[in-house]
Design an enzyme around this catalytic site. Structure first.
Site, PDB file in Angstrom:
ATOM      1  N   LEU A  15       1.605  -1.467   0.483  1.00  0.00           N
ATOM      2  CA  LEU A  15      -0.231  -0.214   0.125  1.00  0.00           C
ATOM      3  C   LEU A  15       0.703   1.593   0.079  1.00  0.00           C
ATOM      4  CD1 LEU A  15      -2.611  -0.834   2.766  1.00  0.00           C
ATOM      5  CD2 LEU A  15      -3.061  -0.775   0.413  1.00  0.00           C
ATOM      6  N   ASP A  16       0.283   1.854  -0.694  1.00  0.00           N
ATOM      7  CA  ASP A  16       1.300   3.536  -0.965  1.00  0.00           C
ATOM      8  C   ASP A  16       1.271   3.975   0.611  1.00  0.00           C
ATOM      9  OD1 ASP A  16       0.935   3.430  -3.281  1.00  0.00           O
ATOM     10  OD2 ASP A  16      -0.645   4.606  -4.148  1.00  0.00           O
ATOM     11  N   LYS A  17       2.492   5.005   0.782  1.00  0.00           N
ATOM     12  CA  LYS A  17       2.349   4.981   2.018  1.00  0.00           C
ATOM     13  C   LYS A  17       1.167   6.239   2.819  1.00  0.00           C
ATOM     14  CE  LYS A  17       5.372   9.387   4.529  1.00  0.00           C
ATOM     15  NZ  LYS A  17       5.709  10.460   4.471  1.00  0.00           N
ATOM     16  N   THR A  64      -1.465   5.302   1.740  1.00  0.00           N
ATOM     17  CA  THR A  64      -2.579   4.748   2.173  1.00  0.00           C
ATOM     18  C   THR A  64      -2.974   3.774   3.264  1.00  0.00           C
ATOM     19  OG1 THR A  64      -3.028   4.425  -0.595  1.00  0.00           O
ATOM     20  CG2 THR A  64      -4.307   3.175   0.968  1.00  0.00           C
TER      21      THR A  64
END
Length: 319
Positions: free
Chosen positions: A135-137, A139
């Site tokens: 997951l993106d930082k 998110t």
């Protein structure tokens, strides 16, 4: 992705498996290959036969090289984890926004990988401490970590075969008329290599989104991933001109609906990350075969954003 994924050549027929593997993978010693075979990091037709087994040729070899030298500098750190589920093979966590997945440029420590190694030191034997998807930082939400080689191998295969269910909630800028299916290939941006972009020569990427609720200038949506490309939802929604609220890379300038109150404006301006939350994760347990599913509740900032959008819509309709 596997580090090696290919069949044993037909001309190797009759050789011992470990000798065939040593010729097929000359960069690794036979003893190391034997160990990886025993541990499940290396499989032959999805199984781990004895090293002395004779090969027929044509068997499919798949190798996920365990993280050894590459991850040797990653140290355990006492970072709290919100654990949704754990057994001998899986760890399911609710990742907060702001937590980076693993060390990299600008993030030498303080990552999920550091936290995982502190939670279970044995994860050091697995690539990136068992992380199989990211997951993106900024998110938030649910993700799964493998605790053993066999589970890691199967989860990576399930992700590739698109049998893992991943649903997100998001707030997009603009009022959508309906949901849609976006099929647009994604690759690195041709100029800014830190960004992704829809490009004809890119890898297949498919996102479905459905409307949950419309507000005056925004839409609360549910997104389902069929593929898992970097920044996929963010890129696809920007591509169809409904970028995520708060997205600093793919978003647009803040849009305030007419007559927005000071309090509502402050909430929108104060939301400093992309409005994206990984709500649901469903999969088949890689060892038991049991169908399993987890949900991560909306974090406080995301729920507060939805509450503010609802209040703004109600105030506007009462005017």
């Amino acid at each position: 992705m596997p580090d090696f994924d290919a069949p044993i050549p037909p001309e190797y027929a009759g050789r011992r498996l470990d000798r065939a593997l040593a010729e097929l993978l000359p960069d690794y010693s036979r003893s190391r290959l034997q160990r990886w075979l025993a541990d499940g990091a290396l499989t032959v037709d999805g199984a781990t036969p004895p090293a002395k087994t004779p090969v027929a040729g044509g068997e499919h070899v798949r190798l996920f090289v365990p993280a050894e030298a590459d991850d040797g500098d990653v140290r355990p750190e006492p970072i709290a984890l919100e654990i949704l589920y754990e057994d001998d093979d899986l760890l399911v966590i609710d990742k907060p926004a702001g937590l980076v997945m693993h060390p990299g440029a600008g993030n030498a420590d303080g990552t999920l990988q550091n936290a995982l190694l502190n939670h279970d030191p044995e994860l050091a034997a697995l690539p990136r401490a068992g992380i199989v998807h990211r997951l993106d930082k900024d998110t938030s939400g649910v993700l799964v970590v493998a605790k053993r080689f066999a589970a890691h191998r199967q989860l990576v295969a399930d992700l590739a075969e698109r049998t893992v269910k991943r649903e997100y909630e998001a707030v997009a800028v603009g009022v959508m008329t309906a949901g849609a299916r976006v099929e647009a290939p994604i690759d690195r941006h041709p100029v800014d290599r830190k960004r992704m972009a829809v490009r004809e020569e890119g890898r297949e990427a498919i996102t479905e989104y459905r409307v949950i609720r419309r507000y005056r200038a925004h839409t609360h949506i549910r997104c389902r991933l069929e593929t898992g490309r970097t920044h996929q939802i963010r890129v696809h929604l920007a591509h169809v001109r409904y970028p995520l609220l708060g997205d600093p890379v793919y978003g647009r300038r803040l849009a305030l609906p007419p007559g927005a109150s000071a309090a509502f404006s402050e909430v929108l301006r104060g939301f400093k990350r992309q409005a994206l939350h990984a709500r649901t994760l469903g999969l088949t347990h890689p060892i038991s075969g049991e169908a399993m599913q987890w949900q991560a509740e909306r974090p406080a900032d995301f729920q507060g954003l939805l509450d503010a959008l609802a209040v703004d819509a109600e105030e506007a309709s009462a005017r």
